[in-house]
Design an enzyme around this catalytic site. Structure first.
Site, PDB file in Angstrom:
ATOM      1  N   ASP A  67       0.818  -1.293  -0.104  1.00  0.00           N
ATOM      2  CA  ASP A  67      -0.152   0.038  -0.078  1.00  0.00           C
ATOM      3  C   ASP A  67       0.925   1.273   0.055  1.00  0.00           C
ATOM      4  O   ASP A  67       2.128   1.315   0.096  1.00  0.00           O
ATOM      5  CB  ASP A  67      -0.864  -0.024   1.133  1.00  0.00           C
ATOM      6  CG  ASP A  67      -0.248  -0.495   2.601  1.00  0.00           C
ATOM      7  OD1 ASP A  67       0.868  -0.224   2.624  1.00  0.00           O
ATOM      8  OD2 ASP A  67      -0.811  -0.583   3.441  1.00  0.00           O
ATOM      9  N   GLU A 144      -9.665  -1.775   5.018  1.00  0.00           N
ATOM     10  CA  GLU A 144     -10.171  -1.493   6.294  1.00  0.00           C
ATOM     11  C   GLU A 144     -11.372  -2.363   6.863  1.00  0.00           C
ATOM     12  O   GLU A 144     -12.125  -2.984   5.671  1.00  0.00           O
ATOM     13  CB  GLU A 144     -10.571   0.148   6.387  1.00  0.00           C
ATOM     14  CG  GLU A 144      -9.273   1.059   6.143  1.00  0.00           C
ATOM     15  CD  GLU A 144      -8.542   1.425   7.645  1.00  0.00           C
ATOM     16  OE1 GLU A 144      -8.546   0.108   8.489  1.00  0.00           O
ATOM     17  OE2 GLU A 144      -8.149   2.237   7.791  1.00  0.00           O
TER      18      GLU A 144
HETATM   19  C1  GLP Z   1      -0.288   0.065   8.847  1.00  0.00           C
HETATM   20  C2  GLP Z   1      -0.164  -0.601   7.246  1.00  0.00           C
HETATM   21  C3  GLP Z   1      -0.221  -1.989   7.204  1.00  0.00           C
HETATM   22  C4  GLP Z   1       0.434  -2.569   8.565  1.00  0.00           C
HETATM   23  C5  GLP Z   1      -0.379  -2.207   9.898  1.00  0.00           C
HETATM   24  C6  GLP Z   1       0.163  -2.249  11.099  1.00  0.00           C
HETATM   25  O1  GLP Z   1      -1.261   0.944   8.584  1.00  0.00           O
HETATM   26  N1  GLP Z   1      -0.887  -0.033   6.238  1.00  0.00           N
HETATM   27  O2  GLP Z   1       0.079  -2.944   6.170  1.00  0.00           O
HETATM   28  O3  GLP Z   1       0.534  -4.048   8.701  1.00  0.00           O
HETATM   29  O4  GLP Z   1      -0.691  -0.645   9.751  1.00  0.00           O
HETATM   30  O5  GLP Z   1       1.145  -1.518  11.570  1.00  0.00           O
HETATM   31  P1  GLP Z   1       2.317  -1.631  12.710  1.00  0.00           P
HETATM   32  O6  GLP Z   1       3.001  -2.778  12.162  1.00  0.00           O
HETATM   33  O7  GLP Z   1       3.142  -0.449  12.694  1.00  0.00           O
HETATM   34  O8  GLP Z   1       1.510  -1.799  13.919  1.00  0.00           O
END
Ligand code: GLP
Length: 246
Positions: A67, A144
């Site tokens: 993304d 989401e």
């Molecule tokens: C982000 C990304 C995701 C990621 C998630 C968790 O917003 N778009 O791909 O897996 O949130 O993030 P984190 O690993 O920092 O908790």
């Protein structure tokens, strides 16, 4: 789903990195799906260490990231492109010509960009291994919670919970977090041949319980992974803390 509960993020990173390193050494031209966020950072460090020791070369891999924020230049310190350059690609021999990203385009260009990305994944023969984190609300990539699962890449309005989790990175440099992102769809993720998901910390415990013990529902996008035949979920004690006896 194979669920592996380990002591901490370091132990997880060693095993997760090993899966990628083995794959690359078996097939140097592997197509690998990468993720951003805090969860995969340790794994990237282990891959870099192996690269530095001469145990693996990333020269021939093709990459696709999950993304990117909409309307954000890729050289912005908070772009996911920048994140990958900083945390993995720039520290290895990855060929940047084989690095694929959804561009952080403006809304009016999102549809064409999403179509291009879908076609490019197809043209490369699909993703061999996709790495995933999970949002506190159960999102994967930026899929989401909602009423339906999305198949192919799309422009998504980020939920308040995601904005609350990620705005710190933007506040740190005095900018506002974009409210939209472009993301692979759940279908794109599910078409990967193998999936590795990493979750650490108590903030992920509820999402992990829904993923592993709940029903398949777009209200927890990660729950669809139950329908994939080759998923490995790496958890630490905290993220696994709400799971029933296993
Ligand atoms: C982000 C990304 C995701 C990621 C998630 C968790 O917003 N778009 O791909 O897996 O949130 O993030 P984190 O690993 O920092 O908790």
């Amino acid at each position: 789903m194979k669920v592996i509960i380990l002591e901490n993020a370091y132990e997880i990173s060693k095993q997760a990195a090993e899966i990628f390193i083995k794959q690359i050494n078996k097939k140097p031209g592997s197509v690998l799906g990468f993720a951003t966020g805090a969860s995969p950072v340790e794994t990237y460090k282990r891959i870099i260490e192996s690269y530095e020791k001469g145990e693996v070369s990333l020269k021939h891999i093709t990459t696709f990231n999950l993304d990117e924020y909409a309307d954000l230049d890729r050289e912005n310190v908070n772009s996911y492109y920048y994140f990958m350059k900083d945390n993995l690609f720039g520290k290895t021999d990855v060929d940047f010509n084989k690095v694929n990203f959804l561009a952080g385009v403006k809304h009016e260009d999102a549809e064409a960009e999403c179509k291009r990305y879908y076609e490019k994944i197809k043209e490369e023969g699909g993703i061999d291994i996709q790495l995933l984190g999970i949002g506190t609300n159960g999102h994967i990539g930026f899929n989401e919670p909602g009423e339906e699962f999305m198949d192919t890449p799309f422009l998504v309005k980020l939920t308040q919970s995601t904005i609350d989790s990620n705005k710190k990175y933007f506040e740190a440099v005095g900018t506002e977090m974009p409210g939209y992102a472009l993301t692979m769809g759940v279908g794109d993720i599910m078409r990967s041949k193998k999936i590795v998901l990493i979750a650490t910390g108590a903030s992920k415990a509820k999402a992990i319980k829904e993923l592993i013990e709940g029903e398949v529902t777009p209200h927890c996008p990660a729950s669809i992974l139950k329908l994939h035949s080759d998923v490995t979920v790496f958890l630490d004690k905290e993220s696994a803390s709400l799971l029933g006896d296993r």
